[in-house]
Design a protein around this motif. Sequence first.
Motif, PDB file in Angstrom:
ATOM      1  N   GLY A 102      37.828  42.963  38.706  1.00 40.73           N
ATOM      2  CA  GLY A 102      38.149  41.862  37.825  1.00 40.73           C
ATOM      3  C   GLY A 102      37.870  42.229  36.369  1.00 40.73           C
ATOM      4  O   GLY A 102      37.375  43.318  36.088  1.00 40.73           O
ATOM      5  N   PRO A 103      38.183  41.337  35.444  1.00 36.68           N
ATOM      6  CA  PRO A 103      38.848  40.057  35.670  1.00 36.68           C
ATOM      7  C   PRO A 103      40.330  40.267  36.041  1.00 36.68           C
ATOM      8  O   PRO A 103      40.984  41.154  35.491  1.00 36.68           O
ATOM      9  N   LEU A 154      46.580  38.481  40.794  1.00 36.13           N
ATOM     10  CA  LEU A 154      46.002  37.526  41.732  1.00 36.13           C
ATOM     11  C   LEU A 154      47.034  36.915  42.667  1.00 36.13           C
ATOM     12  O   LEU A 154      46.760  36.686  43.851  1.00 36.13           O
ATOM     13  N   LEU A 176      42.515  28.987  41.203  1.00 31.20           N
ATOM     14  CA  LEU A 176      42.176  30.267  40.579  1.00 31.20           C
ATOM     15  C   LEU A 176      43.343  30.802  39.756  1.00 31.20           C
ATOM     16  O   LEU A 176      43.142  31.375  38.679  1.00 31.20           O
ATOM     17  N   SER A 211      43.221  31.756  35.818  1.00 29.79           N
ATOM     18  CA  SER A 211      43.587  33.095  35.330  1.00 29.79           C
ATOM     19  C   SER A 211      44.498  33.042  34.107  1.00 29.79           C
ATOM     20  O   SER A 211      44.606  34.016  33.363  1.00 29.79           O
ATOM     21  N   ARG A 233      38.057  33.874  33.407  1.00 29.90           N
ATOM     22  CA  ARG A 233      37.749  35.155  34.032  1.00 29.90           C
ATOM     23  C   ARG A 233      37.548  34.937  35.530  1.00 29.90           C
ATOM     24  O   ARG A 233      36.779  34.065  35.924  1.00 29.90           O
ATOM     25  N   ILE A 234      38.241  35.753  36.335  1.00 29.00           N
ATOM     26  CA  ILE A 234      38.090  35.688  37.788  1.00 29.00           C
ATOM     27  C   ILE A 234      37.815  37.088  38.297  1.00 29.00           C
ATOM     28  O   ILE A 234      38.638  37.997  38.128  1.00 29.00           O
ATOM     29  N   ASN A 235      36.653  37.258  38.922  1.00 25.59           N
ATOM     30  CA  ASN A 235      36.297  38.523  39.552  1.00 25.59           C
ATOM     31  C   ASN A 235      36.216  38.294  41.053  1.00 25.59           C
ATOM     32  O   ASN A 235      35.783  37.229  41.498  1.00 25.59           O
ATOM     33  N   VAL A 236      36.638  39.279  41.838  1.00 29.61           N
ATOM     34  CA  VAL A 236      36.765  39.056  43.276  1.00 29.61           C
ATOM     35  C   VAL A 236      36.161  40.198  44.087  1.00 29.61           C
ATOM     36  O   VAL A 236      35.932  41.303  43.582  1.00 29.61           O
ATOM     37  N   TYR A 240      34.814  35.355  45.376  1.00 27.94           N
ATOM     38  CA  TYR A 240      35.253  35.288  43.981  1.00 27.94           C
ATOM     39  C   TYR A 240      34.194  34.582  43.143  1.00 27.94           C
ATOM     40  O   TYR A 240      33.325  33.858  43.645  1.00 27.94           O
ATOM     41  N   THR A 266      34.234  32.546  39.113  1.00 29.32           N
ATOM     42  CA  THR A 266      35.061  32.158  37.973  1.00 29.32           C
ATOM     43  C   THR A 266      34.185  31.859  36.760  1.00 29.32           C
ATOM     44  O   THR A 266      33.054  31.384  36.894  1.00 29.32           O
ATOM     45  N   SER A 309      30.323  41.408  37.211  1.00 36.13           N
ATOM     46  CA  SER A 309      30.816  40.535  36.151  1.00 36.13           C
ATOM     47  C   SER A 309      30.128  40.805  34.822  1.00 36.13           C
ATOM     48  O   SER A 309      30.760  40.744  33.759  1.00 36.13           O
TER      49      SER A 309
END
Length: 210
Positions: free
Chosen positions: A23-24, A30, A52, A56, A62-65, A75, A77, A120
């Motif tokens: 991510g992000p 996504l 999500l 985005s 910010r989205i990390n998975v 995930y 956010t 993150s």
Amino acid sequence: MEHPKQFFREAFRYSDIELYLEGPLKYSELQFYSFHTDLTSFRPATLQKKALLEISELPEGRINVIRHKDMIVGYVTFVYPDPLERWSEGKMEDLIELGAIEIAPEYRAKGLGKELLRLSMKDKAMENYIIITTEYYWHWDLKGSGLDVWEYRKVMEKMMNAGGLTWFATDDPEISSHPANCLMARIGKNVSQASIEAFDQLRFVNRFMY
């Protein structure tokens, strides 16, 4: 002012499978991933993926998975606070909220939440923000985890600590409504003293509680 999003990807072994922390993610990335059907802590999985996707597209979103092949199994956010919450009243461009973090049940208890937060914070842009999270016990999966409210609170605190977030006092009514609820935050190295003072003013509206 939004800060550039620095993309990271790390591969690691989990049991006998390979997972990716990344991510992000952009909308274009996504949208092609499937969403684990048990990611339902906040809403049904299909609706959560839609949420999500919307995040985005936000400038600050910010989205990390955590991903297994093409399926997202966890995930986190980061967004500006909800306009209806106290934390948006200061209109601070350098205050963002860890809005949600979720790991599919079959992948829990292996420290993946901690790893996701650790990843993150590798983004140097995060040093320009005060990052907050508001923890409410009614959002916690007490039934699924088998933990009581205080055990779950301890688990949440340890996970947030992995991302550098620590407990902060506040007189916010929702947080104060139950002793297990809490405010946690991480103040980036580049945050100004003026912003720290503005955050303190948001934390305590009723000044006599200092």
